[in-house]
Design a protein around this motif. Structure first.
Motif, PDB file in Angstrom:
ATOM      1  N   LYS A  76      35.419  -1.984 -29.033  1.00 25.41           N
ATOM      2  CA  LYS A  76      35.462  -1.369 -27.712  1.00 25.41           C
ATOM      3  C   LYS A  76      35.504  -2.421 -26.610  1.00 25.41           C
ATOM      4  O   LYS A  76      36.217  -2.284 -25.624  1.00 25.41           O
ATOM      5  CB  LYS A  76      34.244  -0.462 -27.520  1.00 25.41           C
ATOM      6  CG  LYS A  76      34.320   0.859 -28.272  1.00 25.41           C
ATOM      7  CD  LYS A  76      33.098   1.721 -27.963  1.00 25.41           C
ATOM      8  CE  LYS A  76      33.186   3.059 -28.678  1.00 25.41           C
ATOM      9  NZ  LYS A  76      32.006   3.927 -28.378  1.00 25.41           N
ATOM     10  N   VAL A  77      34.722  -3.471 -26.781  1.00 28.89           N
ATOM     11  CA  VAL A  77      34.724  -4.539 -25.786  1.00 28.89           C
ATOM     12  C   VAL A  77      36.081  -5.230 -25.752  1.00 28.89           C
ATOM     13  O   VAL A  77      36.630  -5.506 -24.677  1.00 28.89           O
ATOM     14  CB  VAL A  77      33.610  -5.564 -26.078  1.00 28.89           C
ATOM     15  CG1 VAL A  77      33.743  -6.775 -25.156  1.00 28.89           C
ATOM     16  CG2 VAL A  77      32.243  -4.917 -25.917  1.00 28.89           C
ATOM     17  N   VAL A 129      25.735  -5.130 -20.428  1.00 30.87           N
ATOM     18  CA  VAL A 129      24.869  -5.802 -21.407  1.00 30.87           C
ATOM     19  C   VAL A 129      25.617  -5.991 -22.717  1.00 30.87           C
ATOM     20  O   VAL A 129      25.621  -7.085 -23.303  1.00 30.87           O
ATOM     21  CB  VAL A 129      23.581  -4.981 -21.639  1.00 30.87           C
ATOM     22  CG1 VAL A 129      22.762  -5.601 -22.781  1.00 30.87           C
ATOM     23  CG2 VAL A 129      22.746  -4.921 -20.359  1.00 30.87           C
ATOM     24  N   LEU A 130      26.258  -4.928 -23.205  1.00 28.16           N
ATOM     25  CA  LEU A 130      27.020  -5.016 -24.449  1.00 28.16           C
ATOM     26  C   LEU A 130      28.189  -5.981 -24.301  1.00 28.16           C
ATOM     27  O   LEU A 130      28.434  -6.820 -25.177  1.00 28.16           O
ATOM     28  CB  LEU A 130      27.539  -3.626 -24.845  1.00 28.16           C
ATOM     29  CG  LEU A 130      28.483  -3.581 -26.060  1.00 28.16           C
ATOM     30  CD1 LEU A 130      27.801  -4.145 -27.298  1.00 28.16           C
ATOM     31  CD2 LEU A 130      28.957  -2.146 -26.305  1.00 28.16           C
ATOM     32  N   ARG A 131      28.892  -5.880 -23.179  1.00 26.28           N
ATOM     33  CA  ARG A 131      30.044  -6.763 -22.965  1.00 26.28           C
ATOM     34  C   ARG A 131      29.626  -8.233 -22.970  1.00 26.28           C
ATOM     35  O   ARG A 131      30.259  -9.076 -23.592  1.00 26.28           O
ATOM     36  CB  ARG A 131      30.729  -6.410 -21.649  1.00 26.28           C
ATOM     37  CG  ARG A 131      32.042  -7.183 -21.428  1.00 26.28           C
ATOM     38  CD  ARG A 131      32.675  -6.861 -20.086  1.00 26.28           C
ATOM     39  NE  ARG A 131      32.918  -5.434 -19.926  1.00 26.28           N
ATOM     40  CZ  ARG A 131      33.899  -4.776 -20.509  1.00 26.28           C
ATOM     41  NH1 ARG A 131      34.723  -5.426 -21.319  1.00 26.28           N
ATOM     42  NH2 ARG A 131      34.071  -3.496 -20.305  1.00 26.28           N
ATOM     43  N   ASN A 132      28.536  -8.535 -22.297  1.00 29.10           N
ATOM     44  CA  ASN A 132      28.067  -9.921 -22.234  1.00 29.10           C
ATOM     45  C   ASN A 132      27.671 -10.438 -23.610  1.00 29.10           C
ATOM     46  O   ASN A 132      27.950 -11.596 -23.957  1.00 29.10           O
ATOM     47  CB  ASN A 132      26.887 -10.030 -21.272  1.00 29.10           C
ATOM     48  CG  ASN A 132      27.305  -9.867 -19.829  1.00 29.10           C
ATOM     49  OD1 ASN A 132      28.455 -10.119 -19.476  1.00 29.10           O
ATOM     50  ND2 ASN A 132      26.376  -9.439 -18.979  1.00 29.10           N
ATOM     51  N   GLY A 149      33.331   2.884 -20.368  1.00 28.72           N
ATOM     52  CA  GLY A 149      31.992   3.235 -20.786  1.00 28.72           C
ATOM     53  C   GLY A 149      31.210   2.117 -21.439  1.00 28.72           C
ATOM     54  O   GLY A 149      30.058   2.316 -21.837  1.00 28.72           O
ATOM     55  N   VAL A 150      31.817   0.935 -21.575  1.00 29.73           N
ATOM     56  CA  VAL A 150      31.107  -0.200 -22.182  1.00 29.73           C
ATOM     57  C   VAL A 150      30.161  -0.803 -21.149  1.00 29.73           C
ATOM     58  O   VAL A 150      30.576  -1.148 -20.037  1.00 29.73           O
ATOM     59  CB  VAL A 150      32.102  -1.268 -22.677  1.00 29.73           C
ATOM     60  CG1 VAL A 150      31.346  -2.497 -23.174  1.00 29.73           C
ATOM     61  CG2 VAL A 150      32.976  -0.702 -23.780  1.00 29.73           C
TER      62      VAL A 150
END
Length: 339
Positions: free
Chosen positions: A31-32, A42-45, A38-39
């Motif tokens: 997804k990233v 925090v998840l992306r980093n 919707g990402v």
């Protein structure tokens, strides 16, 4: 252009390694990478930190394992710009020589549409993407370029590492336009641009404004930039106001033939003589500018060379080249009767 082949090694970093290092699922990493909506940040980093740490580059190995589709996604900003047709036709000719077929999508100057279309091209297993004048940022392009080979036209990002760029040397072209007006004896030379809003330096109009101001400064003159409404807005009223203004300059360099041709037409139909009352220079040297009844002096970007160079660079990316290339095409001024 020399193509470099790359073979996958057994210890090549995969999406599984990234997921494990980041402590997330493979689906989350995907997804990233797709820049899906919707990402969370925090998840992306987390994922981007692991990607950089592990030097994850899926575009060559993963696509090579599943085989090529011999299809290329071509994302254009619009179809109404006659200059782009020559660029795309030339790029398509270069791609066709290697048996690739092109599928065209229209971004409509909207970053959300462009992002969605690039994701669709990735999901449909296309082998590469050719993009013209994108509105999405270089940072977003970098993310997509980790998944699929990308070459971008009309986007100045000379330090990009994961994708290639091919551009007219827009700063030099604008500088040449000023010199052409000066040779015709003009000193009161303005530039007609548009409201750039928050446009980054990668946008061609920004580069052309810089070149115009540099050319005026070199000639010992003060530059003046007059702005039309933003891209996609109706400019007819603004062009009329420019022509009827008591402060109208003696000569004007227009950021693109997209506005230069309508300006020239409006001038002639309203009784403003070109070039006797107003000298006009455009940028693109688009097909309409060469029509004898138009006769617009314009900076030539060399559409054929832009397109073929971009097509050949994309082919070499698909064949495994990983080092970024950023090419500037030399512009020239095509003199006609408007100055």
């Amino acid at each position: 252009m020399k193509h470099q082949s790359v073979s996958a090694s057994q210890d090549r970093i995969t999406i599984r390694h990234v997921a494990k290092d980041a402590g997330v699922s493979i689906a989350a990493v995907s997804k990233v990478l797709r820049n899906a909506y919707g990402v969370s940040e925090v998840l992306r980093n987390k994922v981007e930190t692991s990607i950089e740490k592990l030097n994850y580059r899926p575009s060559v190995a993963a696509r090579g394992m599943r085989g090529r589709t011999y299809t290329i996604g071509v994302l254009v900003i619009e179809l109404s710009n006659p200059f782009l047709a020559g660029v795309i036709e030339s790029a398509n000719a270069a791609l066709s020589e290697s048996n690739y077929k092109s599928l065209i999508g229209i971004g409509r100057s909207a970053s959300s549409i462009e992002a969605s279309m690039i994701e669709s091209m990735i999901d449909n297993r296309m082998d590469g993407v050719l993009i013209t004048a994108p509105r999405i940022s270089g940072k977003v392009l970098e993310r997509y370029a980790r998944q699929i080979p990308i070459v971008v036209i009309a986007h100045h990002e000379p330090h990009a590492q994961t994708y290639d760029t091919v551009n007219s040397d827009d700063r030099k072209g604008a500088h040449l336009a000023v010199e052409a007006a000066l040779r015709q004896g003009h000193r009161d030379i303005a530039m007609l641009s548009y409201d750039l809003l928050d446009s980054p330096p990668s946008v061609v109009a920004v580069q052309r404004e810089t070149g115009y101001l540099e050319g005026m400064k070199q000639a010992g003159l003060e530059g003046k930039i007059i702005r039309l409404p933003p891209v996609a807005a109706d400019r007819r009223s603004a062009i009329k106001n420019f022509l009827t203004s008591q402060y109208r300059p003696r000569a004007v360099f227009v950021w693109s033939d997209l506005d230069a041709v309508p300006l020239l037409n409006a001038a002639r139909t309203s009784g403003v003589r070109v070039p006797e009352d107003l000298a006009i220079i455009g940028y693109d040297n688009s097909p309409p500018s060469a029509i004898p009844l138009v006769g617009l002096t314009s900076v030539d970007q060399n559409a054929a060379q832009l397109g073929r160079t971009a097509g050949e660079m994309l082919l070499s990316r698909i064949d495994g080249r990983e080092n970024a290339q950023h090419v500037l095409i030399e512009p020239r001024v095509e003199m006609r009767g408007s100055v």
